[in-house]
Scaffold this active site. Sequence first.
Site, PDB file in Angstrom:
ATOM      1  N   SER A  69       0.822  -1.193   0.000  1.00  0.00           N
ATOM      2  CA  SER A  69       0.000   0.000   0.000  1.00  0.00           C
ATOM      3  C   SER A  69       0.875   1.270   0.000  1.00  0.00           C
ATOM      4  O   SER A  69       1.802   1.391  -0.802  1.00  0.00           O
ATOM      5  CB  SER A  69      -0.961  -0.042   1.192  1.00  0.00           C
ATOM      6  N   ASP A 204      -8.297  -6.560  -5.283  1.00  0.00           N
ATOM      7  CA  ASP A 204      -8.063  -5.455  -4.357  1.00  0.00           C
ATOM      8  C   ASP A 204      -9.042  -4.326  -4.665  1.00  0.00           C
ATOM      9  O   ASP A 204      -9.107  -3.842  -5.793  1.00  0.00           O
ATOM     10  CB  ASP A 204      -6.616  -4.965  -4.509  1.00  0.00           C
ATOM     11  N   HIS A 234      -7.250  -6.243  -0.192  1.00  0.00           N
ATOM     12  CA  HIS A 234      -6.088  -5.362  -0.064  1.00  0.00           C
ATOM     13  C   HIS A 234      -5.125  -5.867   0.998  1.00  0.00           C
ATOM     14  O   HIS A 234      -3.905  -5.753   0.831  1.00  0.00           O
ATOM     15  CB  HIS A 234      -6.552  -3.945   0.278  1.00  0.00           C
TER      16      HIS A 234
END
Length: 259
Positions: A69, A204, A234
């Site tokens: 991320s 995701d 995610h």
Amino acid sequence: MNHGAWCWYRAVTLLRLAGHRATALDMAGCGVHPARVDEVLTFEDYSRPLLDALDALPPGEKVVLVAHSHGGYSVALAVERFPEKVAAAVFVTASMPAVGRAMAATSDELLAYVGDDFFMDSQDFEQRNPNISGRPFIFGPEFMAQKVYNMSPPEDLNLGLMLIRPANSFTTNNSKAVVMRDENLLTAGRYGSARRVYVTVEDDHAIPVGFQHRMIAESPAVEVEGIAAGGADHMVMISRAEELAELLVRIAGGVDMVQ
């Protein structure tokens, strides 16, 4: 973003059981790191635990860095600073900036890609420290449930809701966002010359797969691996920890860890 080293608890356990030395680091102000969000002045300060860990490596030793991320920016900065200490940089559905462009450009493009309402019930807070760029931000419960942990066990969603902390993105377009807005920061000879692997996650909902492929297209030298559709969200280090750990072991097996 907003998460700490704790979210890697499953994957780190599996990597250690496979015989690897695996360490998850809290960036400054995240997880159990003692700094408050208004004490972390810059993105370099935020990334300092990772930068210090690489600086402390014995001469000749290399590591595989794994980003997830927003952590892609910290890993990119670390590779640029210490390319000789990085055997590979793995971006697991992470923000992956391109050589010759400001890191914040990738963040700007993601925000434009997903739209203004994407973050749902997430919140901004007042910035208490005028020396910090931008406002602290935290994911909302509905955003976490629908777009971050949507395929993870409910107990991990609840763990995340208990442990996330506000964080600054340091991407505001002003003179204080020096590192994130520096177009000359990431160079071809350092960051660009490192082995980089992008791990796509088809399902995701937080960084959509279309945008993942857009980042890959901007860095054509990057190797691509993938977590197929079905069961991975995610938080792939939680929802598909076994598959991710096996993939990381395979990537690590193809690099020279000692120079």
